[in-house]
Design a protein around this motif. Structure first.
Motif, PDB file in Angstrom:
ATOM      1  N   LEU A  81      41.007  38.574  30.574  1.00 17.87           N
ATOM      2  CA  LEU A  81      42.765  38.929  29.947  1.00 17.87           C
ATOM      3  C   LEU A  81      42.926  37.258  30.744  1.00 17.87           C
ATOM      4  N   LEU A  82      43.287  36.680  29.317  1.00 21.43           N
ATOM      5  CA  LEU A  82      44.165  35.597  29.086  1.00 21.43           C
ATOM      6  C   LEU A  82      45.446  34.787  29.564  1.00 21.43           C
ATOM      7  N   THR A  83      45.768  34.599  29.986  1.00 24.43           N
ATOM      8  CA  THR A  83      47.294  34.293  30.302  1.00 24.43           C
ATOM      9  C   THR A  83      47.535  32.963  30.035  1.00 24.43           C
ATOM     10  N   HIS A  84      47.963  32.401  29.497  1.00 26.53           N
ATOM     11  CA  HIS A  84      48.843  31.127  29.327  1.00 26.53           C
ATOM     12  C   HIS A  84      48.439  30.310  28.555  1.00 26.53           C
ATOM     13  N   VAL A  85      47.150  30.986  27.589  1.00 25.26           N
ATOM     14  CA  VAL A  85      46.048  29.654  27.212  1.00 25.26           C
ATOM     15  C   VAL A  85      46.397  29.245  25.696  1.00 25.26           C
TER      16      VAL A  85
END
Length: 269
Positions: free
Chosen positions: A119-123
């Motif tokens: 899960l990529l968060t705020h990338v």
């Protein structure tokens, strides 16, 4: 052959460089032979048009043109000027395709009982996002999840940096981080925050059951609320003098650590 760089068709393809146009049309552009080849091979029903210069048609007769025509796709010969007008890259490689958005959903991913997710968060960096998708594909991950505040994965820089992996596994976008973590937990998927503040070292992390790596922003990492919502906070040990690892590097190390823990007898192991 398409010869006019100012034609409406050319302008409509170039307009896909804008996120608003991609969202409105449900289409995006794929530039370069590697990405187009993988789109034709793994996502042919979604490929609307393939554009190639005469030189590219000759060079890619077997790996792109032949399979595209066998799949009854529209293959168009264009001049180099037309392709340059369509593409965002400064030096386009003679091949471009227009592809429909996949529309992958979290429900679809969970219905397949995934073992490994990221899960990529705020990338925000396109290169990082694309490289993580490519690394997840290489490590055998079941899907990549992307938060609503992250970079658009259908932008040209992200698409190019995935090197075709975008067409190999589901990529779900626009997710709320808190609700996604809660949903994963409800489906028995452990969430592991990758963060330099973690008390658990990567070699000691529990990677045996279904789990999801949670990666933070390139500059500030993961916020405390996200770390607290995860089942564990894991850090990659640094043995030299480097202050930290690039996001994509850290994600790839974490994903490969998970790949190495596949149960014996796993056909994908």
């Amino acid at each position: 052959m398409l010869t006019n760089p100012r034609a409406d068709r050319v302008r409509s393809v170039r307009a896909l460089s804008k996120r608003s146009v991609r969202e409105r049309t449900g289409r995006f552009a794929v530039e370069g032979p590697q990405g187009v080849r993988e789109a034709v091979r793994y996502a042919a029903p979604r490929v609307r048009d393939v554009y190639l210069t005469s030189e590219a048609i000759e060079r890619h007769a077997d790996d792109i043109v032949g399979p595209a025509r066998a799949a009854q796709l529209w293959v168009h010969e264009v001049t180099p000027d037309v392709l340059a007008a369509m593409a965002e890259a400064d030096a386009p490689q003679g091949v471009l395709a227009v592809v429909d958005t996949a529309g992958d959903s979290l429900d679809d991913v969970l219905a397949a009982r995934p073992r490994l997710l990221v899960l990529l968060t705020h990338v925000r960096d396109p290169g990082n996002a694309g490289t993580v998708i490519r690394g997840a594909d290489a490590a055998g991950a079941d899907a990549v999840l992307v938060s609503e505040a992250s970079v658009d994965v259908l932008g040209s820089k992200v698409v190019r940096s995935t090197a075709g992996s975008l067409f190999h596994l589901p990529v779900v976008t626009g997710l709320d981080v808190a609700s996604t973590l809660s949903t994963l937990r409800a489906h028995g998927i452990r969430t592991l925050a990758a963060d330099g503040a973690g008390a658990t070292l990567l070699p000691d992390a529990d990677l045996d059951g279904p789990h999801c790596w949670v990666m933070g922003n390139e500059a500030w990492g993961l916020g405390e609320p996200v770390r607290a919502a995860c089942d564990d906070v894991v850090r990659v040990p640094i043995h030299g003098r480097a202050e930290s690892l690039n996001l994509a590097m850290a994600a790839t190390l974490c994903l490969y650590a998970s790949a190495g823990r596949r149960p014996s007898g796993d056909p994908d192991g």
